[in-house]
Design a protein around this motif. Structure first.
Motif, PDB file in Angstrom:
ATOM      1  N   THR A   1       0.835  -1.193   0.000  1.00  5.25           N
ATOM      2  CA  THR A   1       0.000   0.000   0.000  1.00  5.25           C
ATOM      3  C   THR A   1       0.875   1.249   0.000  1.00  5.25           C
ATOM      4  OG1 THR A   1      -1.827  -1.103   1.123  1.00  5.25           O
ATOM      5  CG2 THR A   1      -1.730   1.300   1.303  1.00  5.25           C
ATOM      6  N   ALA A   2       0.549   2.202  -0.875  1.00  4.20           N
ATOM      7  CA  ALA A   2       1.315   3.440  -1.002  1.00  4.20           C
ATOM      8  C   ALA A   2       0.441   4.626  -0.597  1.00  4.20           C
ATOM      9  CB  ALA A   2       1.812   3.620  -2.428  1.00  4.20           C
ATOM     10  N   SER A   3       1.036   5.580   0.114  1.00  5.46           N
ATOM     11  CA  SER A   3       0.273   6.715   0.641  1.00  5.46           C
ATOM     12  C   SER A   3       1.056   8.007   0.527  1.00  5.46           C
ATOM     13  CB  SER A   3      -0.085   6.489   2.117  1.00  5.46           C
ATOM     14  OG  SER A   3      -0.713   5.251   2.318  1.00  5.46           O
ATOM     15  N   LEU A   4       0.305   9.101   0.494  1.00  2.00           N
ATOM     16  CA  LEU A   4       0.896  10.439   0.518  1.00  2.00           C
ATOM     17  C   LEU A   4       0.299  11.174   1.704  1.00  2.00           C
ATOM     18  CD1 LEU A   4       2.879  11.985  -1.421  1.00  2.00           C
ATOM     19  CD2 LEU A   4       0.874  13.235  -2.215  1.00  2.00           C
ATOM     20  N   CYS A   5       1.161  11.796   2.516  1.00  2.00           N
ATOM     21  CA  CYS A   5       0.715  12.465   3.746  1.00  2.00           C
ATOM     22  C   CYS A   5       1.297  13.860   3.854  1.00  2.00           C
ATOM     23  CB  CYS A   5       1.138  11.666   4.974  1.00  2.00           C
ATOM     24  SG  CYS A   5       0.353  10.054   5.127  1.00  2.00           S
ATOM     25  N   ILE A   6       0.593  14.701   4.590  1.00  2.00           N
ATOM     26  CA  ILE A   6       1.094  16.029   4.946  1.00  2.00           C
ATOM     27  C   ILE A   6       1.064  16.160   6.459  1.00  2.00           C
ATOM     28  CG2 ILE A   6       0.396  17.113   2.772  1.00  2.00           C
ATOM     29  CD1 ILE A   6      -2.052  18.238   4.302  1.00  2.00           C
ATOM     30  N   LEU A   7       1.765  17.167   6.959  1.00  2.00           N
ATOM     31  CA  LEU A   7       1.811  17.434   8.397  1.00  2.00           C
ATOM     32  C   LEU A   7       0.784  18.502   8.744  1.00  2.00           C
ATOM     33  CD1 LEU A   7       3.453  16.724  10.995  1.00  2.00           C
ATOM     34  CD2 LEU A   7       4.868  18.728  10.481  1.00  2.00           C
ATOM     35  N   ASP A   8      -0.037  18.220   9.751  1.00  2.00           N
ATOM     36  CA  ASP A   8      -1.013  19.188  10.234  1.00  2.00           C
ATOM     37  C   ASP A   8      -0.906  19.232  11.745  1.00  2.00           C
ATOM     38  OD1 ASP A   8      -3.100  21.009  10.406  1.00  2.00           O
ATOM     39  OD2 ASP A   8      -4.645  19.458  10.364  1.00  2.00           O
ATOM     40  N   GLY A   9      -0.226  20.251  12.249  1.00  2.00           N
ATOM     41  CA  GLY A   9       0.021  20.327  13.678  1.00  2.00           C
ATOM     42  C   GLY A   9       0.963  19.219  14.105  1.00  2.00           C
ATOM     43  N   THR A  10       0.500  18.365  14.992  1.00  2.00           N
ATOM     44  CA  THR A  10       1.338  17.250  15.442  1.00  2.00           C
ATOM     45  C   THR A  10       0.895  15.919  14.820  1.00  2.00           C
ATOM     46  OG1 THR A  10      -0.063  16.934  17.398  1.00  2.00           O
ATOM     47  CG2 THR A  10       1.861  18.387  17.638  1.00  2.00           C
ATOM     48  N   ASP A  11      -0.009  15.989  13.836  1.00  2.00           N
ATOM     49  CA  ASP A  11      -0.491  14.786  13.168  1.00  2.00           C
ATOM     50  C   ASP A  11      -0.033  14.727  11.713  1.00  2.00           C
ATOM     51  OD1 ASP A  11      -1.911  14.034  15.425  1.00  2.00           O
ATOM     52  OD2 ASP A  11      -3.768  14.993  14.748  1.00  2.00           O
TER      53      ASP A  11
END
Length: 266
Positions: free
Chosen positions: A110-120
Motif C-alpha cells: 500500500t502506497a500513501s501520501l501524507c502532509i503534516l497538520d500540527g502534530t499529526d
C-alpha cells in the motif's frame, strides 16, 4: 493523395480541422528520447511529407514554440504554456495518484501520501496493495506524526525552531513495546531521518504496522511525505534500503516533477 484525404474525411467529423491535428502531431514528435529533430525525422514521426513538416516546423518556430539551430529543431519553454492551465488545476493528490498506483503494483504494498497538520500526519492520497481486501485507513485519517515514518520525514524537514516547537507540543504514548520511550530518543530518530533523508518505523504505532517514507520536495520546499506500508517478510533495514528505498525515492521525484518540481529545479 486526394483519395486518401477523401477516405480520412469519411472517418472523421465534419468539423475536423486537419491542420490542428497535424500541428499537434509535429509538437508531439519531440520527446525525451528525441528532443532535437531534423525536418526529415519530424516528418517521419508526424506522418507528414517533408515539405509539409517543414512548413509546420517553421510556423511553430515563428510562433515561439520551437527554435532551430541550423537544420535541427527543438521545443522552447513556451511549449509548456499548452499544458500549464491543466496542470495548475490539478491538486497534489490527483497528480500523485497514478504514481501511487504504479508503486502499489510494483511493490505489492500500500502506497500513501501524507502532509503534516500540527502534530499529526494526514493522509491525502492512498492506494491499497492489490492483495488488500479491505480498507482500514482512508484519506483524511490522522496519526500522531512522531510515531510514523511519514511524520518523522515531515518533522525532519521543518526549520529547527519549528521542529523544537513540535517536540514541545507532543506527549509520548507507549503504543507498543517498540515505541520510542522519550522525547530525547525521538529527537535522535528525527535527526537521523534528516541526515539520511528517509525513515523506517517498525511496529511503533501498532504491532502490525511497518512503514518506509521519503520526502516529496518541490525545489527547496517539502510538500509531502511518500510512504509504503511493508510486510514483515521484506527483511531487515539494510535490505529495504537497498531494494525498496530507491524505487520510493524515484516515485517521490516523479510526483514532485509533475507538481512543478522540474521547473523549480531549473
Amino acid at each position: 493523395m486526394e483519395q486518401l484525404d477523401e477516405a480520412v474525411s469519411e472517418e472523421t467529423p465534419a468539423y475536423w480541422v486537419k491542420s490542428a491535428e497535424k500541428t499537434l502531431a509535429v509538437l508531439l514528435a519531440f520527446s525525451a528520447d528525441e528532443p532535437r529533430l531534423t525536418i526529415t525525422r519530424a516528418a517521419a514521426k508526424a506522418d507528414l511529407s517533408r515539405a509539409a513538416a517543414r512548413r509546420f516546423l517553421l510556423t511553430l518556430t515563428d510562433l515561439g514554440y520551437l527554435r532551430n539551430d541550423g537544420s535541427v529543431f527543438e521545443l522552447t519553454p513556451r511549449a509548456l504554456d499548452i499544458g500549464a492551465t491543466f496542470l495548475s488545476s490539478l491538486t497534489l493528490p490527483q497528480i500523485a495518484e497514478p504514481h501511487l498506483k504504479q508503486l502499489a503494483v510494483d511493490l505489492d504494498e500500500t502506497a500513501s501520501l501524507c502532509i503534516l497538520d500540527g502534530t499529526d500526519v494526514v493522509y491525502i492520497s492512498r492506494v491499497l496493495a492489490p492483495r488488500m481486501l479491505r480498507v482500514s485507513v482512508n484519506v483524511g485519517t490522522r496519526f500522531p506524526a512522531w510515531a510514523t515514518s511519514m511524520g518523522r520525514v515531515l518533522v525532519a524537514g521543518l526549520p529547527l525552531a519549528s521542529r523544537e516547537a513540535f517536540f514541545d507540543g507532543i506527549e509520548i504514548t507507549q503504543y507498543t513495546q517498540h515505541t520510542v520511550s522519550s522525547i530525547a530518543e525521538l529527537r535522535e530518530e528525527v535527526e537521523r531521518t534528516a541526515e539520511r533523508g528517509w525513515s523506517l518505523v517498525s511496529r511503533e504505532l501498532d504491532d502490525g504496522l511497518r512503514g518506509l517514507a521519503v520526502p516529496v520536495r518541490r525545489g527547496g520546499d517539502l510538500i509531502a511525505a511518500l510512504n509504503v506500508s511493508l510486510q514483515t517478510h521484506r527483511g531487515p533495514e539494510a535490505t529495504i534500503a537497498e531494494t525498496i528505498l530507491p524505487r520510493l525515492q524515484a516515485a517521490a521525484e516523479r510526483i514532485a516533477d509533475d507538481f512543478g518540481g522540474r521547473g523549480a529545479r531549473q
